[in-house]
Design a protein around this motif. Sequence first.
Motif, short mmCIF file in Angstrom:
data_model
loop_
_atom_site.label_atom_id
_atom_site.label_comp_id
_atom_site.label_asym_id
_atom_site.label_seq_id
_atom_site.Cartn_x
_atom_site.Cartn_y
_atom_site.Cartn_z
N GLY A 53 44.10 -20.89 -17.49
CA GLY A 53 44.35 -20.32 -16.17
C GLY A 53 45.32 -21.15 -15.36
N PHE A 54 45.68 -20.63 -14.21
CA PHE A 54 46.62 -21.32 -13.32
C PHE A 54 46.08 -22.68 -12.91
CE2 PHE A 54 47.70 -22.49 -8.95
CZ PHE A 54 49.08 -22.63 -9.05
N ASP A 55 44.84 -22.73 -12.40
CA ASP A 55 44.27 -23.99 -11.96
C ASP A 55 44.16 -24.99 -13.12
OD1 ASP A 55 43.98 -23.47 -9.26
OD2 ASP A 55 41.97 -22.64 -9.47
N ILE A 56 43.87 -24.48 -14.31
CA ILE A 56 43.72 -25.35 -15.48
C ILE A 56 45.06 -25.96 -15.86
CG2 ILE A 56 42.85 -25.52 -17.82
CD1 ILE A 56 40.80 -24.73 -15.58
N ASP A 57 46.11 -25.15 -15.84
CA ASP A 57 47.45 -25.68 -16.15
C ASP A 57 47.87 -26.75 -15.14
OD1 ASP A 57 47.66 -24.06 -18.34
OD2 ASP A 57 49.19 -22.72 -17.50
N VAL A 58 47.59 -26.49 -13.86
CA VAL A 58 47.94 -27.46 -12.82
C VAL A 58 47.12 -28.74 -13.01
CG1 VAL A 58 47.97 -27.95 -10.35
CG2 VAL A 58 48.64 -25.69 -11.18
N ALA A 59 45.83 -28.59 -13.24
CA ALA A 59 44.95 -29.76 -13.40
C ALA A 59 45.35 -30.58 -14.62
CB ALA A 59 43.50 -29.30 -13.53
N ARG A 60 45.73 -29.92 -15.69
CA ARG A 60 46.13 -30.64 -16.91
C ARG A 60 47.41 -31.46 -16.64
NH1 ARG A 60 45.65 -26.74 -20.08
NH2 ARG A 60 43.58 -27.31 -20.84
N GLU A 61 48.35 -30.87 -15.93
CA GLU A 61 49.58 -31.59 -15.60
C GLU A 61 49.29 -32.75 -14.65
OE1 GLU A 61 53.58 -32.72 -15.33
OE2 GLU A 61 52.59 -31.38 -16.77
N VAL A 62 48.40 -32.53 -13.69
CA VAL A 62 48.00 -33.59 -12.77
C VAL A 62 47.40 -34.76 -13.55
CG1 VAL A 62 46.29 -34.22 -11.02
CG2 VAL A 62 47.70 -32.18 -10.70
N ASN A 86 25.46 -34.17 -7.80
CA ASN A 86 24.73 -34.74 -8.94
C ASN A 86 25.64 -35.50 -9.89
OD1 ASN A 86 22.34 -33.65 -8.02
ND2 ASN A 86 22.48 -31.81 -9.28
N LYS A 87 26.94 -35.45 -9.61
CA LYS A 87 27.97 -36.13 -10.40
C LYS A 87 28.08 -35.60 -11.83
CE LYS A 87 28.03 -40.33 -7.63
NZ LYS A 87 28.06 -41.81 -7.62
N SER A 88 27.71 -34.35 -12.02
CA SER A 88 27.94 -33.72 -13.32
C SER A 88 29.38 -33.20 -13.40
CB SER A 88 26.95 -32.57 -13.55
OG SER A 88 27.09 -31.58 -12.56
N ILE A 89 30.04 -33.09 -12.24
CA ILE A 89 31.46 -32.77 -12.18
C ILE A 89 32.11 -33.68 -11.15
CG2 ILE A 89 31.15 -30.35 -12.86
CD1 ILE A 89 31.46 -29.57 -9.90
N ASP A 90 33.43 -33.82 -11.22
CA ASP A 90 34.15 -34.66 -10.28
C ASP A 90 34.85 -33.87 -9.18
OD1 ASP A 90 33.65 -37.17 -11.62
OD2 ASP A 90 35.04 -36.48 -13.17
N CYS A 91 35.09 -32.60 -9.43
CA CYS A 91 35.73 -31.76 -8.42
C CYS A 91 35.41 -30.30 -8.69
CB CYS A 91 37.25 -31.98 -8.42
SG CYS A 91 38.07 -31.50 -9.95
N VAL A 92 35.53 -29.50 -7.64
CA VAL A 92 35.42 -28.04 -7.75
C VAL A 92 36.83 -27.51 -7.58
CG1 VAL A 92 34.32 -25.96 -6.86
CG2 VAL A 92 33.13 -28.16 -6.69
N TRP A 93 37.35 -26.91 -8.64
CA TRP A 93 38.77 -26.53 -8.65
C TRP A 93 38.88 -25.19 -9.37
CZ3 TRP A 93 43.05 -30.57 -10.25
CH2 TRP A 93 44.32 -30.04 -9.98
N ASN A 94 38.81 -24.11 -8.60
CA ASN A 94 38.74 -22.79 -9.23
C ASN A 94 38.98 -21.70 -8.19
OD1 ASN A 94 36.17 -20.78 -10.83
ND2 ASN A 94 38.31 -20.93 -11.41
N GLY A 95 40.12 -21.78 -7.49
CA GLY A 95 40.38 -20.80 -6.45
C GLY A 95 39.28 -20.84 -5.41
#
Length: 254
Positions: A53-62, A86-95
Motif C-alpha cells: 500500500g501507499f503507507d507501506i511504500d512510504v514507511a519502507r523508504e523511510v 502496550n509497546k506491541s507496535i511502535d506507531c499507528v500508520w494507516n491513513g
Amino acid sequence: MKKLLTVCFCAVMLCGIFLFSGCAQDDDNTLVLGLDASFAPMGFKDKNNEIVGFDIDVAREVCERIGMTLECKEIIWDQNLSELNNKSIDCVWNGMSINEEREASMLLTPAYMNNRMVFAVKTDSDIQTVDQLTGKKIAVQNGSEGEKALDASGIQYEKVGHADYAMAYNELELGLVDAVLVDEVAVQYMIKSQGKDFRILDEALGDDLYVIGFRKEDTELKDKVWNAIKEMKEDGTLKEISEKWFGSDLTVVE
C-alpha cells in the motif's frame, strides 16, 4: 576437567551475551507499524497475502533512510492506542485521521495527506443525497473517525459496525446495507482497481487529515520519521509513490 568445565561455561555465557545483544539491537532497529490490513490503498493484503500500500511504500523508504527495518503488524483498528501503549507496535500508520482524542493520547506528526469522508452506495441505488440516508443502514468501521463524525452529524440512521472495511464493502454489494461511510481515497481505489459497482454521493461528511501516531515519549523516533518524509517530499520520492497509487500527488507535506 574443572578447567574444561570453566571454559565451556564461559563460552556459553559469551554466546548468551551476544545473542541477547543481537536481539536488543534488532528490537532497537525495527519499526513495528500497526495497521488495519484491509484498508486499501493505504495498507492492505494483496493476492499473495503480503501487506502492501501507499503507507507501506512510504514507511519502507523511510526505514531505509533512517537505518531501520520495517515490520508490519495487523491490529484491530479500535484497539490501536492499546497496542501502542502496550509497546506491541511502535506507531499507528494507516491513513489515521487526526482528532482531539488522538492528539491527547498520541504523539502525532503533521498531516501528510488530505482526504474526505464520503458515503458510497451501489450504482443503481435510489439514494442521491445525504438527506436520503435518514433511517437507512450505514456500515462504518468501529472506532474510526468516520463513525464519530456520523454520530455527531445528526443523521438518524441504523449503524452496522465492522472491524474493517472489507466486510462493509461485501454487505453493500449484497444489499445488506444501504451505504458505507468510508475514506474517499479508499473507495475510489476500490472502484478503479476492482471495478466495484459503487458510486460516491457528492456531499462529503467532512475533510479528514491523515497523520502518524507514536507514543508520547517517542519524540526522537517521530522526528526521525518525519524528517525522512520531508526529505522524500523535497527530492520527489513522495510524489512518485503517491502517483503510483493514486495517479497524482495527494500529499500535503510542506
